[in-house]
Design an enzyme around this catalytic site. Sequence first.
Site, PDB file in Angstrom:
ATOM      1  CG  ASP A 146      41.669  33.276  39.562  1.00  0.00           C
ATOM      2  OD1 ASP A 146      42.506  32.782  38.786  1.00  0.00           O
ATOM      3  OD2 ASP A 146      41.934  34.187  40.358  1.00  0.00           O
ATOM      4  CD  GLU A 161      38.073  38.312  43.190  1.00  0.00           C
ATOM      5  OE1 GLU A 161      37.423  37.255  43.269  1.00  0.00           O
ATOM      6  OE2 GLU A 161      39.112  38.528  43.827  1.00  0.00           O
ATOM      7  N   GLY A 191      44.568  32.672  50.836  1.00  0.00           N
ATOM      8  CA  GLY A 191      45.783  33.457  50.590  1.00  0.00           C
ATOM      9  C   GLY A 191      46.935  32.640  50.019  1.00  0.00           C
ATOM     10  CE1 TYR A 199      46.448  39.800  39.090  1.00  0.00           C
ATOM     11  CE2 TYR A 199      45.010  41.713  38.852  1.00  0.00           C
ATOM     12  CZ  TYR A 199      45.351  40.418  38.508  1.00  0.00           C
ATOM     13  OH  TYR A 199      44.604  39.739  37.559  1.00  0.00           O
ATOM     14  CD  GLU A 259      49.959  32.413  36.755  1.00  0.00           C
ATOM     15  OE1 GLU A 259      48.739  32.669  36.676  1.00  0.00           O
ATOM     16  OE2 GLU A 259      50.406  31.292  37.026  1.00  0.00           O
ATOM     17  CG  LEU A 267      46.254  27.151  45.966  1.00  0.00           C
ATOM     18  CD1 LEU A 267      46.257  25.971  46.929  1.00  0.00           C
ATOM     19  CD2 LEU A 267      46.993  26.776  44.681  1.00  0.00           C
ATOM     20  CB  SER A 268      41.273  30.663  42.760  1.00  0.00           C
ATOM     21  OG  SER A 268      42.106  31.278  41.849  1.00  0.00           O
ATOM     22  CB  SER A 269      40.324  30.696  48.822  1.00  0.00           C
ATOM     23  OG  SER A 269      40.917  31.963  49.010  1.00  0.00           O
ATOM     24  CB  SER A 270      38.328  35.189  46.517  1.00  0.00           C
ATOM     25  OG  SER A 270      39.241  35.322  45.470  1.00  0.00           O
TER      26      SER A 270
HETATM   27  C1  GLA Z   1      45.181  36.214  39.990  1.00  0.00           C
HETATM   28  C2  GLA Z   1      43.982  36.783  39.263  1.00  0.00           C
HETATM   29  C3  GLA Z   1      43.802  36.141  37.885  1.00  0.00           C
HETATM   30  C4  GLA Z   1      45.108  36.181  37.085  1.00  0.00           C
HETATM   31  C5  GLA Z   1      46.274  35.674  37.944  1.00  0.00           C
HETATM   32  C6  GLA Z   1      47.596  35.830  37.247  1.00  0.00           C
HETATM   33  O1  GLA Z   1      44.952  34.869  40.298  1.00  0.00           O
HETATM   34  O2  GLA Z   1      42.798  36.560  40.017  1.00  0.00           O
HETATM   35  O3  GLA Z   1      42.758  36.782  37.186  1.00  0.00           O
HETATM   36  O4  GLA Z   1      45.349  37.455  36.578  1.00  0.00           O
HETATM   37  O5  GLA Z   1      46.348  36.346  39.184  1.00  0.00           O
HETATM   38  O6  GLA Z   1      47.643  35.009  36.135  1.00  0.00           O
END
Ligand code: GLA
Length: 365
Positions: free
Chosen positions: A158, A146, A108, A210, A21, A111-114
């Site tokens: 993602d 993005e 949100g 972030y 992560e 889980l990478s919806s975007s």
């Molecule tokens: C988000 C970002 C990823 C990654 C994670 C943390 O999901 O979109 O690129 O940096 O956080 O691992």
Amino acid sequence: MERGRGEGRWAAPGRVNLIGEHLDYNGGPVLPIAIDRHTTVTATIRADSDIRITSEAELGAVRFSVSTKPGEVDGWAAYAAGVVWALGDAGHDVPGLDMRVTSDVPLGAGLSSSAAFECAVAVALRDLAGLDIDDVALALLAQRAENDYVGAPTGSMDQLASVCGRAGHALLIETRVPSVSAIPAGWNDDGMQLLVIDTRVHHALGDGEYGRRRSECEEAAEALGVDLLAVASEADVLGIDDPLLRRRARHVVSETGRVGEAATALRSSDWSALGGLFVASHASLRDDFAVSCSELDTAVAAAVDAGALGARMTGGGFGGSAIALVRDDCVAAVAQRSQNAFAEAGWEEPSVFAVTASAGAGRVA
Ligand code: GLA
């Protein structure tokens, strides 16, 4: 255009990161799976050069030109506009399209919806326009959407997971190259489930924090005289004077080591070793990298207390989801324990569900 060639339906999955992560923007390795939750785009080529997009989750249509530029479209449709822009900016001819979006990736939830949305649009455009772009390059164009159109300073994990996912496999991604290799992920065959515990928390400060973590990592790399922090060693980290930057760097370096160990554990189906690495990763994200929150810590503690082999936050943090590796006969207890812990704290009930490692983005009809 002959019927059937100028239209179709494409789906792209969300992702869960098993481990690694906050390493993608530091040049480190990550180990995600694409999950069995998807964003779907139904698309038809138009005669003009406009994109018209509607979403099951949003009122009204958004319309923009294929020559859209950053800043022109905002809100939910910016992810699609960003992909159109990134493809055009890379020299590809993009046709006008009508698009309809649906999704079962929770928004949100970390889980990478975007990324799923971007990658569904990207694979639809690649097929409809007959573009010669390989999967990794397509994922990086979606990441560019993005970063440079939507304006979120994320890494590449993602989008690479969403495009390159493989059923029954985790993806070991060396983000510095980037390269993707699939490792069989056989926990289901061994009587286990990978559970997602969606805390339903999305801290507003998450986005700014972030970017701040990214800057702190860049500062630490600069202090060490390296381009990317993931190449640093444990000994290097001890030499960083600033205690906060030292902790951030310690997470990046220790997590990089854990990804290698997790890949080994996965290859040998050593589930207790993998679970132990989840727990160590969570502690490092909580204590050194400071991207967890009470809800994530509570979900992880509840899962482990109820018998999970391991649990950790997944994704960027500050809310979103935890994952837990759980024996089949323990799934109900883990769900119950986390729900009880949230009820005791007076928080909204978390959503607990199993995910499986799934194929990457592609045409479905
Ligand atoms: C988000 C970002 C990823 C990654 C994670 C943390 O999901 O979109 O690129 O940096 O956080 O691992």
